[in-house]
Design a protein around this motif. Structure first.
Motif, PDB file in Angstrom:
ATOM      1  N   GLY A 114       0.811  -1.214   0.000  1.00 42.89           N
ATOM      2  CA  GLY A 114       0.000   0.000   0.000  1.00 42.89           C
ATOM      3  C   GLY A 114       0.842   1.260   0.000  1.00 42.89           C
ATOM      4  N   PRO A 115       0.346   2.328  -0.635  1.00 41.79           N
ATOM      5  CA  PRO A 115       1.137   3.559  -0.736  1.00 41.79           C
ATOM      6  C   PRO A 115       1.270   4.329   0.569  1.00 41.79           C
ATOM      7  CG  PRO A 115      -1.047   3.880  -1.657  1.00 41.79           C
ATOM      8  CD  PRO A 115      -0.947   2.434  -1.320  1.00 41.79           C
ATOM      9  N   ASP A 116       0.295   4.208   1.466  1.00 46.66           N
ATOM     10  CA  ASP A 116       0.299   4.982   2.709  1.00 46.66           C
ATOM     11  C   ASP A 116       0.401   4.035   3.900  1.00 46.66           C
ATOM     12  OD1 ASP A 116      -0.001   7.473   1.434  1.00 46.66           O
ATOM     13  OD2 ASP A 116      -2.170   7.173   1.277  1.00 46.66           O
ATOM     14  N   VAL A 117       1.580   3.997   4.519  1.00 47.12           N
ATOM     15  CA  VAL A 117       1.802   3.165   5.687  1.00 47.12           C
ATOM     16  C   VAL A 117       1.796   4.049   6.925  1.00 47.12           C
ATOM     17  CG1 VAL A 117       3.353   1.550   6.837  1.00 47.12           C
ATOM     18  CG2 VAL A 117       3.153   1.522   4.338  1.00 47.12           C
ATOM     19  N   VAL A 118       0.927   3.748   7.859  1.00 44.56           N
ATOM     20  CA  VAL A 118       0.841   4.496   9.116  1.00 44.56           C
ATOM     21  C   VAL A 118       1.271   3.563  10.243  1.00 44.56           C
ATOM     22  CG1 VAL A 118      -0.683   5.691  10.727  1.00 44.56           C
ATOM     23  CG2 VAL A 118      -0.994   5.995   8.263  1.00 44.56           C
ATOM     24  N   LEU A 119       2.323   3.931  10.939  1.00 45.88           N
ATOM     25  CA  LEU A 119       2.816   3.141  12.064  1.00 45.88           C
ATOM     26  C   LEU A 119       2.237   3.706  13.362  1.00 45.88           C
ATOM     27  CD1 LEU A 119       6.607   2.619  11.200  1.00 45.88           C
ATOM     28  CD2 LEU A 119       4.631   1.242  10.543  1.00 45.88           C
ATOM     29  N   VAL A 120       1.577   2.858  14.135  1.00 41.75           N
ATOM     30  CA  VAL A 120       0.927   3.272  15.384  1.00 41.75           C
ATOM     31  C   VAL A 120       1.634   2.587  16.539  1.00 41.75           C
ATOM     32  CG1 VAL A 120      -1.239   3.340  16.675  1.00 41.75           C
ATOM     33  CG2 VAL A 120      -1.274   3.495  14.168  1.00 41.75           C
ATOM     34  N   GLY A 121       2.141   3.372  17.482  1.00 42.06           N
ATOM     35  CA  GLY A 121       2.851   2.826  18.629  1.00 42.06           C
ATOM     36  C   GLY A 121       2.170   3.181  19.930  1.00 42.06           C
ATOM     37  N   HIS A 122       1.885   2.172  20.745  1.00 37.87           N
ATOM     38  CA  HIS A 122       1.296   2.373  22.056  1.00 37.87           C
ATOM     39  C   HIS A 122       2.345   2.065  23.121  1.00 37.87           C
ATOM     40  CE1 HIS A 122      -0.685   0.249  25.576  1.00 37.87           C
ATOM     41  NE2 HIS A 122      -1.209   1.454  25.668  1.00 37.87           N
ATOM     42  N   ASP A 123       2.513   2.983  24.095  1.00 38.39           N
ATOM     43  CA  ASP A 123       3.401   2.725  25.224  1.00 38.39           C
ATOM     44  C   ASP A 123       4.796   2.369  24.706  1.00 38.39           C
ATOM     45  OD1 ASP A 123       4.181   0.326  27.458  1.00 38.39           O
ATOM     46  OD2 ASP A 123       3.452   2.213  28.286  1.00 38.39           O
ATOM     47  N   TYR A 124       5.373   1.241  25.157  1.00 39.31           N
ATOM     48  CA  TYR A 124       6.694   0.828  24.673  1.00 39.31           C
ATOM     49  C   TYR A 124       6.745   0.739  23.147  1.00 39.31           C
ATOM     50  CZ  TYR A 124      10.075  -2.467  22.840  1.00 39.31           C
ATOM     51  OH  TYR A 124      11.030  -3.057  22.051  1.00 39.31           O
ATOM     52  N   GLY A 125       5.618   0.384  22.509  1.00 36.25           N
ATOM     53  CA  GLY A 125       5.610   0.173  21.064  1.00 36.25           C
ATOM     54  C   GLY A 125       6.058   1.363  20.252  1.00 36.25           C
ATOM     55  N   ILE A 126       6.007   2.577  20.823  1.00 39.42           N
ATOM     56  CA  ILE A 126       6.440   3.741  20.053  1.00 39.42           C
ATOM     57  C   ILE A 126       7.939   3.699  19.788  1.00 39.42           C
ATOM     58  CG2 ILE A 126       6.929   5.335  21.964  1.00 39.42           C
ATOM     59  CD1 ILE A 126       5.130   6.108  18.611  1.00 39.42           C
ATOM     60  N   HIS A 127       8.712   3.021  20.611  1.00 43.22           N
ATOM     61  CA  HIS A 127      10.161   2.975  20.412  1.00 43.22           C
ATOM     62  C   HIS A 127      10.545   2.228  19.142  1.00 43.22           C
ATOM     63  CE1 HIS A 127       9.932   4.313  24.566  1.00 43.22           C
ATOM     64  NE2 HIS A 127      11.196   4.669  24.495  1.00 43.22           N
ATOM     65  N   PRO A 128      10.133   0.971  18.940  1.00 46.36           N
ATOM     66  CA  PRO A 128      10.453   0.334  17.669  1.00 46.36           C
ATOM     67  C   PRO A 128       9.758   0.997  16.483  1.00 46.36           C
ATOM     68  CG  PRO A 128       9.003  -1.078  18.977  1.00 46.36           C
ATOM     69  CD  PRO A 128       9.468   0.027  19.871  1.00 46.36           C
ATOM     70  N   VAL A 129       8.577   1.581  16.690  1.00 47.24           N
ATOM     71  CA  VAL A 129       7.897   2.297  15.611  1.00 47.24           C
ATOM     72  C   VAL A 129       8.748   3.456  15.115  1.00 47.24           C
ATOM     73  CG1 VAL A 129       6.021   3.952  15.236  1.00 47.24           C
ATOM     74  CG2 VAL A 129       5.503   1.644  16.032  1.00 47.24           C
ATOM     75  N   LEU A 130       9.277   4.266  16.022  1.00 51.44           N
ATOM     76  CA  LEU A 130      10.106   5.405  15.607  1.00 51.44           C
ATOM     77  C   LEU A 130      11.382   4.937  14.924  1.00 51.44           C
ATOM     78  CD1 LEU A 130       9.705   7.748  18.711  1.00 51.44           C
ATOM     79  CD2 LEU A 130       8.664   8.031  16.456  1.00 51.44           C
ATOM     80  N   ALA A 131      11.989   3.878  15.439  1.00 51.00           N
ATOM     81  CA  ALA A 131      13.203   3.368  14.813  1.00 51.00           C
ATOM     82  C   ALA A 131      12.931   2.905  13.387  1.00 51.00           C
ATOM     83  CB  ALA A 131      13.783   2.233  15.653  1.00 51.00           C
TER      84      ALA A 131
END
Length: 490
Positions: free
Chosen positions: A60-77
């Motif tokens: 898909g052309p638009d990928v949205v990464l959603v991070g909750h709590d700890y999950g934001i760390h690997p999402v940002l990386a």
């Protein structure tokens, strides 16, 4: 088609998002709820690689990464590694970690932080009410807690202790945040911190960041799945409230002090700057303690700003020694280190040849207010006054990472006869004002000696934001109240 990648917090997996995923798919989105590697040796880097590989497999052309709590760390990386493929990052009940930060910095449970300093075995998953140590359980039903208990798995220690590694490419990826107001700060609090807090937060003002509020606890995907799914769709569409600093952003780093002061020379002693009046005799002294957290590389540092120089010089012009300390409160987990810096600064000041060591006052500002707890709990006899300007006096929502010993609203029970001067801003942010009211209620219960100086139309940091006659009168009144107590009424 938008492809949502949903990454939950510690101990959880893709199952956490079932209710949200169902609604996103019904709206026509592609959805990837993620269960990250829970092997004992897995680390933050492992999870970042997993998410990067997943992004590479999405067409898909638009990928949205959603991070909750700890999950934001690997999402940002992962977003930084694939900035050309990720359309947006969404924080859900998550912090704003920086390059080099381990997720441990945002863990609220201080027993967990202490354990991971020496134990590398996986953290066992919480059970029942223990989940409250990781975030507010507001809105969760009994079956939600049962589901957490049943499906949660141990969290590999290295996922929380490995530093986050980001590169500049992440700056190109727009971001949004869902502020869960029963769990942490609301948008008004964020806006205030952007205006008056660390410079690093100012990037949150502008078109690259959008914000939403949700009246939920730490687990909105369980308590408010429909509402959260709607906000994620709006975030993917570029909606949300933007913050702007506007033209009313005077800086205490550059504005001259609002009262006239004499050019009294500064003596630098380690972390402490001392401004002494003319003469040779020993004088009472007031140590000014800045708020925070502040950026570690901030220039000028607080003691080099006209704000704190002005306060110290004003005191010196009235016959007392004024001093300012640069302490190392750079994160919510730094209060212990900052408290040590202040204790050393006090001893440095008391040993100064122009200072009467038995007549000392501390004057603490803003987020530094939590540092008052030590001095309130057991005031030494030489501490003649403790002053607090628009302080934070209990941990507001989102500050749970602060050690529990820094709770002035509890420590005031031990203050005895120590005189207190409290400067209140009438237009203070509600979350901070609530801590002051909690403190005053406790102070009244224990018979503490509190004089309040009110600035009814003043805001947090009114000396820079509201340079009115009322502000000048309030500063002058507070200064004289402190002087009266530290001098013993002389």
């Amino acid at each position: 088609m938008t492809a949502f990648v949903l990454v939950g917090g510690a101990f959880t997996g893709g199952w956490l998002w079932d209710g949200v995923a169902e609604r996103l798919r019904a709206a026509g989105a592609e959805v990837h709820p993620v269960t990250l590697d829970a092997a004992p040796g897995a680390g933050l880097g492992t999870h970042a690689e997993e998410l990067t590989a997943l992004v590479d497999r999405i067409d898909g052309p638009d990928v949205v990464l959603v991070g909750h709590d700890y999950g934001i760390h690997p999402v940002l990386a992962a977003a930084g590694r694939r900035a050309d493929r990720v359309a947006r990052v969404v924080h859900v009940a998550a912090g704003l970690p920086q390059d080099g930060d381990p997720a441990l910095l945002l863990v609220r449970d201080e027993t967990v932080r202490a354990r991971l300093g020496h134990d590398t075995t996986p953290l066992p998953a919480p059970r029942g009410g223990e989940w409250a140590r990781w975030g507010s359980l507001e809105g969760l039903a009994g079956e939600d807690l049962d589901r957490l208990d049943r499906l949660a798995v141990p969290q590999p220690a290295r996922t929380l202790t490995e530093p986050l590694r980001l590169d500049g490419a992440l700056e190109r990826v727009p971001a949004a945040a869902v502020m869960c107001t029963a769990d942490g700060p609301d948008l008004d609090a964020v806006e205030m911190m952007v205006r008056t807090g660390p410079v690093s937060l100012r990037k949150l003002a502008g078109p690259g960041y959008a914000f939403f509020e949700l009246p939920a606890g730490h687990w909105p995907m369980l308590s408010h799945p429909a509402e959260l799914a709607g906000l994620l769709l709006r975030a993917a569409a570029g909606e949300g409230r933007r913050l702007t600093l506007g033209e009313e952003q005077p800086s205490y780093e550059t504005l001259e002090f609002l009262l006239p002061t004499r050019e009294i020379p500064c003596e630098r002693h380690g972390r402490v700057d001392v401004y002494a009046p003319d003469g040779e005799e020993r004088r009472p002294a007031v140590l000014f303690v800045h708020g925070g957290p502040v950026d570690a590389d901030r220039v000028p540092t607080p003691r080099d700003t006209p704000f704190y120089r002005g306060y110290a010089r004003h005191l010196a012009g009235l016959g007392a020694v004024g001093a300012v300390v640069d302490h190392r409160l750079h994160a919510l987990t730094d209060y212990g280190r900052a408290a040590g810096d202040i204790a050393e600064a006090v001893e440095e000041l008391r040993s100064h040849p122009r200072v009467d060591p038995d007549r000392i006052a501390l004057w603490i500002f803003s987020g530094g207010g939590l540092l008052a707890a030590h001095w309130l709990a057991a005031p030494p006899p030489w501490l003649r006054c403790l002053a607090l300007s628009y302080p934070v006096l209990a941990a507001p929502p989102g500050w749970e990472a602060v050690e529990s010993r820094f709770r002035p609203a509890e420590a005031v029970a031990g203050s005895g006869a120590l005189p207190l001067v409290l400067v209140r801003a009438g237009r203070e942010h509600p979350a901070f004002a609530a801590t002051v009211e909690e403190f005053l209620a406790a102070a009244g219960k224990h018979g503490a000696d509190v004089e309040t100086v009110d600035v009814p139309e003043g805001r947090h940091g009114f000396e820079a934001l509201d340079r009115t006659e009322a502000s000048r009168e309030a500063v002058d009144r507070a200064v004289r109240a402190v002087l009266h107590r530290v001098t013993g009424g002389r």
